[in-house]
Enzyme design. Structure first.
Site, PDB file in Angstrom:
ATOM      1  N   ASN A   1       0.897  -1.243   0.040  1.00 35.03           N
ATOM      2  CA  ASN A   1      -0.061   0.060  -0.070  1.00 35.03           C
ATOM      3  C   ASN A   1       1.138   1.281   0.077  1.00 35.03           C
ATOM      4  O   ASN A   1       0.263   2.241   0.039  1.00 35.03           O
ATOM      5  CB  ASN A   1      -0.927  -0.107   1.226  1.00 35.03           C
ATOM      6  CG  ASN A   1      -0.211   0.263   2.385  1.00 35.03           C
ATOM      7  OD1 ASN A   1       1.101   0.063   2.732  1.00 35.03           O
ATOM      8  ND2 ASN A   1      -1.081   0.403   3.459  1.00 35.03           N
TER       9      ASN A   1
ATOM     10  N   THR B   1      -2.852  -4.096  10.802  1.00 38.27           N
ATOM     11  CA  THR B   1      -2.186  -4.522   9.696  1.00 38.27           C
ATOM     12  C   THR B   1      -1.749  -6.044  10.196  1.00 38.27           C
ATOM     13  O   THR B   1      -1.615  -7.079   9.565  1.00 38.27           O
ATOM     14  CB  THR B   1      -0.869  -3.945   9.404  1.00 38.27           C
ATOM     15  OG1 THR B   1      -1.482  -2.503   8.763  1.00 38.27           O
ATOM     16  CG2 THR B   1      -0.034  -4.332   8.377  1.00 38.27           C
TER      17      THR B   1
ATOM     18  N   TYR C   1       3.306  -2.636  18.014  1.00 39.63           N
ATOM     19  CA  TYR C   1       4.020  -3.476  16.976  1.00 39.63           C
ATOM     20  C   TYR C   1       4.516  -4.556  17.712  1.00 39.63           C
ATOM     21  O   TYR C   1       4.069  -5.997  17.022  1.00 39.63           O
ATOM     22  CB  TYR C   1       5.178  -2.533  16.596  1.00 39.63           C
ATOM     23  CG  TYR C   1       6.135  -3.390  15.699  1.00 39.63           C
ATOM     24  CD1 TYR C   1       5.828  -3.594  14.454  1.00 39.63           C
ATOM     25  CD2 TYR C   1       7.318  -3.879  16.083  1.00 39.63           C
ATOM     26  CE1 TYR C   1       6.645  -4.324  13.579  1.00 39.63           C
ATOM     27  CE2 TYR C   1       8.305  -4.454  14.987  1.00 39.63           C
ATOM     28  CZ  TYR C   1       7.957  -4.810  13.765  1.00 39.63           C
ATOM     29  OH  TYR C   1       8.722  -5.174  13.023  1.00 39.63           O
TER      30      TYR C   1
ATOM     31  N   GLN D   1      -5.383 -25.636  13.663  1.00 42.15           N
ATOM     32  CA  GLN D   1      -6.764 -25.840  13.158  1.00 42.15           C
ATOM     33  C   GLN D   1      -6.914 -26.515  11.781  1.00 42.15           C
ATOM     34  O   GLN D   1      -7.805 -27.196  11.759  1.00 42.15           O
ATOM     35  CB  GLN D   1      -7.359 -24.794  13.537  1.00 42.15           C
ATOM     36  CG  GLN D   1      -9.097 -24.829  13.533  1.00 42.15           C
ATOM     37  CD  GLN D   1      -9.836 -23.628  14.017  1.00 42.15           C
ATOM     38  OE1 GLN D   1      -9.251 -23.026  15.222  1.00 42.15           O
ATOM     39  NE2 GLN D   1     -10.686 -23.004  13.351  1.00 42.15           N
TER      40      GLN D   1
END
Length: 427
Positions: free
Chosen positions: A136, A194, A247, A264
């Site tokens: 991005n 993010t 972070y 899983q």
């Protein structure tokens, strides 16, 4: 103009480094160092044709590293009279390995226009694989991978990993996340999203396509460690509500999510815990210690050390990290793996080393200094860790990986890169 004498790069054992990479785990990632350097140690601007006899010194200085590969460089034309740039594209892409379809992987690199991502993309492209970059451009830049745009094996997509993305792929390198304190603290909620939503989306993609998934985690998951050096079995000492938590804790929950999908849903996962890394293309203003020191010293400004300079860090060069990431992706090791250099420096010692190397490069290029820069001390930022050094026994044992580059050799290359950027006016 006579050809520049090549600069030899020696590894920790004193042997010359001519290639990076290896042929291991059924994946050959060895490429010529000169070819790689021609992609990142390149003059971006040259003077207009009528000033060709005054071509910039940086072209000659770059040639010391990139012996014989200048035909693969884009040279945009700089017009000093109007202070304008005429951008050119590559007339010739660097040669990439011709792989049979069975050996060519479709590889997605999120954050592929960033510092680490762009070097990984260069390597994967030279190896002949099909690479899609997702970015991005919050901290990344198109210029880091622009030399591949138009290549039939390369695709660039502007996309935020917080939103789902659909593609067919065999391997996913999930690097998307701002990594320097000023950038990840600029929007703490976005950094957390993010780390969590981006990782969730990419793991979902890996689950659907049965791709192998590698996440670049960080040494920050250990926080301000009470164990030294840090092994992968250490759970960390992190302040969950401090300024760095967006972070640190974001990466910790991303690891949790990764192993949740493994247990899983059977997703084939890899976790790389990266320690301090430096190299060309690193944002000179991202607030990290290596770029700060080099830029300040090159500009003749005093070098700023935060705290008393006794805190320690260990630094690895970008090519060692890329070797480690590729080795981990293609190995059978699914536990977290530290990838870093065990050579530990106090920040004060490191500042002196950077000053010494900058002076060496300047002296070699005939640059006159008005004075010797001083090292000044400022207050320590909140939650800044006191010690940071990886225990890399697992990487040596499982990946047969260990750093080859000395800190001095890597710093010299990075100093030359920043120096050339300053001379061309882009820093």
């Amino acid at each position: 103009m006579p050809p520049a004498a090549p600069i030899k790069t020696l590894d920790k054992e004193g042997r010359e480094i001519t290639t990076v990479g290896f042929d291991r785990f059924g994946f050959d990632c060895e490429v010529s160092l000169d070819v790689l350097r021609s992609l990142y140690l390149r003059p971006h601007y040259v003077l207009s044709a009528n000033d060709a006899e005054n071509s910039p010194k940086e072209a000659t200085q770059h040639a010391q590293f990139i012996q014989g590969h200048s035909e693969y460089q884009s040279k945009s034309i700089y017009h000093p009279d109007t202070n304008s740039i005429s951008y050119t594209t590559l007339s010739l892409f660097p040669p990439v390995k011709l792989l049979p379809p069975s050996g060519r992987k479709r590889i997605l690199v999120t954050g592929g226009a960033g510092f680490v991502g762009s070097h990984l993309v260069d390597r994967l492209m030279l190896l002949g694989h099909e690479v899609t970059v997702l970015d991005n451009f919050f901290t990344g830049s198109k210029t880091t991978v622009s030399h591949w745009i138009g290549h039939p094996n390369f695709e660039m997509v502007r996309h935020d990993v917080v939103e789902p993305f659909m593609i067919e792929c065999d391997q996913i390198y999930h690097l998307a996340c701002p990594a320097s304190p000023p950038h990840y603290q600029f929007n703490a909620v976005k950094t957390l999203k993010t780390s969590f939503m981006g990782t969730l989306n990419m793991l979902g993609l890996a689950k659907r396509t049965k791709a192998r998934f590698l996440i670049t985690s960080t040494s920050e998951v250990y926080g301000d460690p009470e164990v030294h050096p840090q092994t992968e079995d250490y759970w960390g000492h992190v302040n969950p509500i401090g300024p760095r938590a967006c972070y640190d804790e974001g990466k910790r929950v991303a690891e949790t999510l990764t192993y949740g999908f493994q247990r899983q849903d059977g997703v084939d996962v890899r976790v790389a815990r990266i320690f301090n890394t430096y190299g060309p293309r690193m944002n000179p203003y991202d607030g990290r210690v290596v770029s700060n020191f080099i830029v300040q010293a090159l500009k003749g400004e005093d070098m700023t050390v935060y705290g008393d300079g006794k805190q320690t860090r260990s630094f690895q060069y970008i090519h060692d990290l890329v070797d480690g990431l590729i080795a981990l992706m293609n190995s059978d090791e699914s536990r977290p793996v530290n990838i870093g250099n065990g050579d530990e420096f106090t920040i004060g010692e490191f500042a002196e080393l950077v000053r010494e190397i900058v002076e060496k490069v300047q002296d070699g290029d005939g640059v006159k200094r008005s004075r010797r820069v001083d090292i000044v001390y400022e207050p320590m930022p909140t939650d800044d860790p006191q010690k940071r050094r990886p225990d890399t026994a697992r990487a040596k044992e499982s990946l047969q990986w260990q750093p080859r580059w000395t800190v001095k050799m890597g710093l010299e290359e990075m100093v030359r890169y920043y120096k050339a950027k300053m001379e061309e006016g882009s820093l």
